[in-house]
Design a protein around this motif. Structure first.
Motif, PDB file in Angstrom:
ATOM      1  N   ILE A  18      35.934  21.997  22.702  1.00  0.00           N
ATOM      2  CA  ILE A  18      36.278  21.814  21.288  1.00  0.00           C
ATOM      3  C   ILE A  18      35.096  22.242  20.415  1.00  0.00           C
ATOM      4  CG2 ILE A  18      37.017  20.147  19.536  1.00  0.00           C
ATOM      5  CD1 ILE A  18      38.018  18.360  21.873  1.00  0.00           C
ATOM      6  N   LYS A  19      35.351  23.197  19.518  1.00  0.00           N
ATOM      7  CA  LYS A  19      34.304  23.688  18.612  1.00  0.00           C
ATOM      8  C   LYS A  19      34.328  22.878  17.326  1.00  0.00           C
ATOM      9  CE  LYS A  19      36.368  27.663  19.259  1.00  0.00           C
ATOM     10  NZ  LYS A  19      36.841  29.036  18.968  1.00  0.00           N
ATOM     11  N   ARG A  20      33.159  22.397  16.899  1.00  0.00           N
ATOM     12  CA  ARG A  20      33.115  21.534  15.721  1.00  0.00           C
ATOM     13  C   ARG A  20      32.115  22.016  14.678  1.00  0.00           C
ATOM     14  NH1 ARG A  20      35.649  16.789  17.805  1.00  0.00           N
ATOM     15  NH2 ARG A  20      35.228  16.375  19.989  1.00  0.00           N
ATOM     16  N   GLY A  21      31.924  23.313  14.588  1.00  0.00           N
ATOM     17  CA  GLY A  21      31.007  23.844  13.571  1.00  0.00           C
ATOM     18  C   GLY A  21      29.634  23.195  13.661  1.00  0.00           C
ATOM     19  N   ALA A  22      29.116  22.729  12.533  1.00  0.00           N
ATOM     20  CA  ALA A  22      27.782  22.125  12.514  1.00  0.00           C
ATOM     21  C   ALA A  22      27.737  20.775  13.235  1.00  0.00           C
ATOM     22  CB  ALA A  22      27.297  21.981  11.074  1.00  0.00           C
ATOM     23  N   ASP A  23      28.897  20.271  13.689  1.00  0.00           N
ATOM     24  CA  ASP A  23      28.917  19.051  14.504  1.00  0.00           C
ATOM     25  C   ASP A  23      28.867  19.363  15.998  1.00  0.00           C
ATOM     26  OD1 ASP A  23      28.920  17.293  12.355  1.00  0.00           O
ATOM     27  OD2 ASP A  23      31.089  17.449  12.125  1.00  0.00           O
ATOM     28  N   GLY A  24      28.639  20.623  16.353  1.00  0.00           N
ATOM     29  CA  GLY A  24      28.470  20.965  17.764  1.00  0.00           C
ATOM     30  C   GLY A  24      29.785  21.140  18.493  1.00  0.00           C
ATOM     31  N   ALA A  25      29.821  20.702  19.733  1.00  0.00           N
ATOM     32  CA  ALA A  25      30.996  20.962  20.559  1.00  0.00           C
ATOM     33  C   ALA A  25      31.116  19.919  21.660  1.00  0.00           C
ATOM     34  CB  ALA A  25      30.889  22.356  21.175  1.00  0.00           C
ATOM     35  N   ALA A  71      26.533  28.013  24.502  1.00  0.00           N
ATOM     36  CA  ALA A  71      27.596  28.388  23.567  1.00  0.00           C
ATOM     37  C   ALA A  71      27.248  27.951  22.145  1.00  0.00           C
ATOM     38  CB  ALA A  71      28.922  27.777  24.016  1.00  0.00           C
ATOM     39  N   ASN A  72      26.731  26.727  21.994  1.00  0.00           N
ATOM     40  CA  ASN A  72      26.293  26.270  20.677  1.00  0.00           C
ATOM     41  C   ASN A  72      25.172  27.169  20.145  1.00  0.00           C
ATOM     42  OD1 ASN A  72      27.985  24.063  20.216  1.00  0.00           O
ATOM     43  ND2 ASN A  72      26.607  22.620  21.234  1.00  0.00           N
ATOM     44  N   ALA A  73      24.263  27.545  21.039  1.00  0.00           N
ATOM     45  CA  ALA A  73      23.160  28.413  20.627  1.00  0.00           C
ATOM     46  C   ALA A  73      23.689  29.785  20.222  1.00  0.00           C
ATOM     47  CB  ALA A  73      22.143  28.550  21.763  1.00  0.00           C
ATOM     48  N   ALA A  74      24.655  30.306  20.971  1.00  0.00           N
ATOM     49  CA  ALA A  74      25.204  31.630  20.659  1.00  0.00           C
ATOM     50  C   ALA A  74      25.901  31.623  19.310  1.00  0.00           C
ATOM     51  CB  ALA A  74      26.173  32.066  21.762  1.00  0.00           C
ATOM     52  N   GLY A  75      26.688  30.566  19.039  1.00  0.00           N
ATOM     53  CA  GLY A  75      27.378  30.453  17.748  1.00  0.00           C
ATOM     54  C   GLY A  75      26.381  30.321  16.610  1.00  0.00           C
ATOM     55  N   ALA A  76      25.398  29.460  16.799  1.00  0.00           N
ATOM     56  CA  ALA A  76      24.420  29.182  15.741  1.00  0.00           C
ATOM     57  C   ALA A  76      23.533  30.398  15.466  1.00  0.00           C
ATOM     58  CB  ALA A  76      23.559  27.974  16.120  1.00  0.00           C
ATOM     59  N   THR A 132      20.181  28.103   9.150  1.00  0.00           N
ATOM     60  CA  THR A 132      20.648  28.460   7.816  1.00  0.00           C
ATOM     61  C   THR A 132      21.695  29.558   7.982  1.00  0.00           C
ATOM     62  OG1 THR A 132      18.470  27.953   6.958  1.00  0.00           O
ATOM     63  CG2 THR A 132      19.913  29.233   5.530  1.00  0.00           C
ATOM     64  N   GLU A 133      22.901  29.255   7.516  1.00  0.00           N
ATOM     65  CA  GLU A 133      24.016  30.172   7.697  1.00  0.00           C
ATOM     66  C   GLU A 133      23.876  31.363   6.773  1.00  0.00           C
ATOM     67  OE1 GLU A 133      27.891  28.071   8.717  1.00  0.00           O
ATOM     68  OE2 GLU A 133      28.488  29.246   6.975  1.00  0.00           O
ATOM     69  N   MET A 134      23.889  32.554   7.379  1.00  0.00           N
ATOM     70  CA  MET A 134      23.766  33.789   6.606  1.00  0.00           C
ATOM     71  C   MET A 134      25.149  34.463   6.528  1.00  0.00           C
ATOM     72  SD  MET A 134      21.901  36.292   5.403  1.00  0.00           S
ATOM     73  CE  MET A 134      22.002  38.041   5.182  1.00  0.00           C
ATOM     74  N   PRO A 149      39.681  25.343  21.216  1.00  0.00           N
ATOM     75  CA  PRO A 149      40.200  25.122  19.863  1.00  0.00           C
ATOM     76  C   PRO A 149      39.110  24.736  18.863  1.00  0.00           C
ATOM     77  CG  PRO A 149      40.546  23.155  21.178  1.00  0.00           C
ATOM     78  CD  PRO A 149      39.839  24.151  22.069  1.00  0.00           C
ATOM     79  N   SER A 150      39.385  24.957  17.590  1.00  0.00           N
ATOM     80  CA  SER A 150      38.553  24.367  16.536  1.00  0.00           C
ATOM     81  C   SER A 150      39.504  23.798  15.488  1.00  0.00           C
ATOM     82  CB  SER A 150      37.607  25.407  15.936  1.00  0.00           C
ATOM     83  OG  SER A 150      38.307  26.327  15.131  1.00  0.00           O
ATOM     84  N   GLY A 151      38.977  22.897  14.661  1.00  0.00           N
ATOM     85  CA  GLY A 151      39.807  22.294  13.624  1.00  0.00           C
ATOM     86  C   GLY A 151      41.029  21.622  14.224  1.00  0.00           C
ATOM     87  N   ALA A 156      24.996  20.586  17.629  1.00  0.00           N
ATOM     88  CA  ALA A 156      24.747  21.952  17.155  1.00  0.00           C
ATOM     89  C   ALA A 156      23.262  22.153  16.891  1.00  0.00           C
ATOM     90  CB  ALA A 156      25.547  22.197  15.873  1.00  0.00           C
ATOM     91  N   PHE A 157      22.884  23.400  16.703  1.00  0.00           N
ATOM     92  CA  PHE A 157      21.513  23.733  16.341  1.00  0.00           C
ATOM     93  C   PHE A 157      21.406  23.841  14.825  1.00  0.00           C
ATOM     94  CE2 PHE A 157      21.908  24.957  20.726  1.00  0.00           C
ATOM     95  CZ  PHE A 157      20.687  24.588  21.265  1.00  0.00           C
ATOM     96  N   ALA A 158      20.250  23.449  14.290  1.00  0.00           N
ATOM     97  CA  ALA A 158      20.051  23.468  12.832  1.00  0.00           C
ATOM     98  C   ALA A 158      19.651  24.880  12.392  1.00  0.00           C
ATOM     99  CB  ALA A 158      18.967  22.463  12.453  1.00  0.00           C
ATOM    100  N   GLY A 185      32.247  35.221  13.262  1.00  0.00           N
ATOM    101  CA  GLY A 185      31.913  35.503  14.657  1.00  0.00           C
ATOM    102  C   GLY A 185      31.351  34.319  15.424  1.00  0.00           C
ATOM    103  N   ALA A 186      31.084  33.203  14.747  1.00  0.00           N
ATOM    104  CA  ALA A 186      30.498  32.036  15.444  1.00  0.00           C
ATOM    105  C   ALA A 186      31.404  31.567  16.578  1.00  0.00           C
ATOM    106  CB  ALA A 186      30.254  30.896  14.467  1.00  0.00           C
ATOM    107  N   GLY A 187      32.680  31.413  16.265  1.00  0.00           N
ATOM    108  CA  GLY A 187      33.615  30.901  17.264  1.00  0.00           C
ATOM    109  C   GLY A 187      33.767  31.869  18.434  1.00  0.00           C
ATOM    110  N   ASP A 188      33.727  33.161  18.141  1.00  0.00           N
ATOM    111  CA  ASP A 188      33.894  34.162  19.191  1.00  0.00           C
ATOM    112  C   ASP A 188      32.650  34.229  20.080  1.00  0.00           C
ATOM    113  OD1 ASP A 188      36.313  34.729  17.882  1.00  0.00           O
ATOM    114  OD2 ASP A 188      35.295  36.134  16.545  1.00  0.00           O
TER     115      ASP A 188
END
Ligand code: ATP
Ligand code: MG
Length: 324
Positions: A230-237, A287-292, A255-257, A196-198, A251-253, A261-264
């Motif tokens: 649990i997925k937490r965006g820039a707060d990791g997981a 997984a955090n690396a793949a999303g980031a 710059t969002e382009m 889940p996220s959110g 999460a990894f730092a 697809g991050a969650g997937d």
């Protein structure tokens, strides 16, 4: 993955992205694409790319959008034998434009395209018969015949000792919707792993957000779920297990382009890594690396990483210290 590949069922799309931010598509704007897309396809592509056995069941048109998608998945090691080509309907499309605040405007042609003509046929049966895991996207729960397929595949895979994961991917507007809500509850009941996220954690547990994360997790574990990532965006997981263990991973730092697809990608990497025998901590890192990594590329699955690409990304990218 000794039992067989990780299977995903659902939409395969071509995505066309506006290169400028702004409000929707009422005026001509520069576009770039097509990019292979569709949440289930992104998930499975990342799972295959990282080295997990993966298979896709979907439907494309007899056109270049479909051919490009199949070529991408195949090239990334995904079993595409369960993808049908519709003789009439074109491959589904998603036009997306970001607003300055990061919100998105979409023009979808999804269930009215080849994607919506997906049905159980003699290509689907053998793929389901050899799959060891089914990943379900909540977005499919609103589609009658694809829901029926998903339920049938889930029962088959469970019966042979396989496992199920569920990404609710559900807008909160869906809460309370009769049929979709019932299907969602049924799939939560079958799932071994939730992603889940959110506020989807609370949606799955059928508790208000005020109940708190631990109460929601407890309710889910009681109903048979074994693991929650649990997925937490820039707060990791965070990975929570029924035995009470909680593993946080920052999460990894980056710059969002293009955040699509991050969650997937997170899910595809997480499920593949866990099925390859990694610990929750190792799987969360990948997984955090793949999303980031994916959000640093334009296009919804352009940044899906191989194991080597993710290892390199992990070694050269700072981690954010924010943690729940
Ligand atoms: P989606 O918007 O694709 O549905 P989601 O809501 O399911 O995504 P997110 O939590 O947004 O899931 O993203 C999944 C993971 O990807 C996060 O847990 C995080 O590891 C990584 N991620 C996403 N966005 C960022 C970002 N801006 N910076 C760093 N990592 C990110
Ligand atoms: Mg999501």
């Amino acid at each position: 993955d000794a039992l067989g590949p990780t299977l995903c069922i659902g939409e395969i799309l071509a995505e066309i992205v506006a290169t400028t931010a702004g409000e929707g598509f009422l005026d001509p704007v520069p576009l770039i694409g097509p990019y292979p897309s569709g949440a289930p396809a992104i998930f499975v592509d990342q799972a295959g790319r990282i080295g997990g056995a993966a298979a896709m069941v979907g439907s494309v048109g007899n056109d270049d959008f479909g051919r490009a998608n199949i070529a991408r998945l195949k090239g990334d090691g995904v079993d595409v034998s369960g993808i049908r080509t519709d003789p009439v309907l074109p491959t589904g499309t998603a036009f997306v434009r970001y607003r300055p605040d990061g919100a998105r405007d979409f023009v979808f042609n999804m269930w009215t395209s080849a994607a919506g003509a997906l049905a159980w046929d003699d290509r689907v049966e053998p793929v389901c018969a050899r799959a060891g895991h089914l990943h379900v996207m909540g977005t499919l729960l609103g589609h009658q015949s694809i829901w029926e397929m998903t339920e049938r595949a889930a029962a088959m895979i469970k019966a042979r000792g396989g496992t199920i994961s569920l990404d609710p991917n559900m807008r909160k507007e869906l809460r309370g919707d009769g049929e979709t809500g019932r299907r969602f509850a049924r799939m939560v009941g079958m799932a071994d792993l939730l992603l889940p996220s959110g506020d989807e954690l609370y949606l799955a547990a059928d508790l208000p957000v005020e109940a708190g994360e631990e109460a929601a997790l407890e309710r889910l574990f009681q109903s048979g779920v074994k693991e929650v990532a649990i997925k937490r965006g820039a707060d990791g997981a965070t990975c929570a297990l029924a035995d009470g263990s909680r593993t946080h991973s920052p999460a990894f730092a980056v710059t969002e382009m293009d955040p699509t697809g991050a969650g997937d990608c997170f899910g595809g990497a997480y499920v593949a890594c866990r099925r390859l025998g990694m610990t929750p901590s190792q799987a969360l890192t990948y997984a955090n690396a793949a999303g980031a990594r994916n959000v640093t590329f334009r296009g919804p699955m352009e940044g899906a990483g191989t194991r080597d690409e993710l290892d390199q990304f992990i070694s050269e990218t700072k981690r954010l210290t924010r943690c729940p």
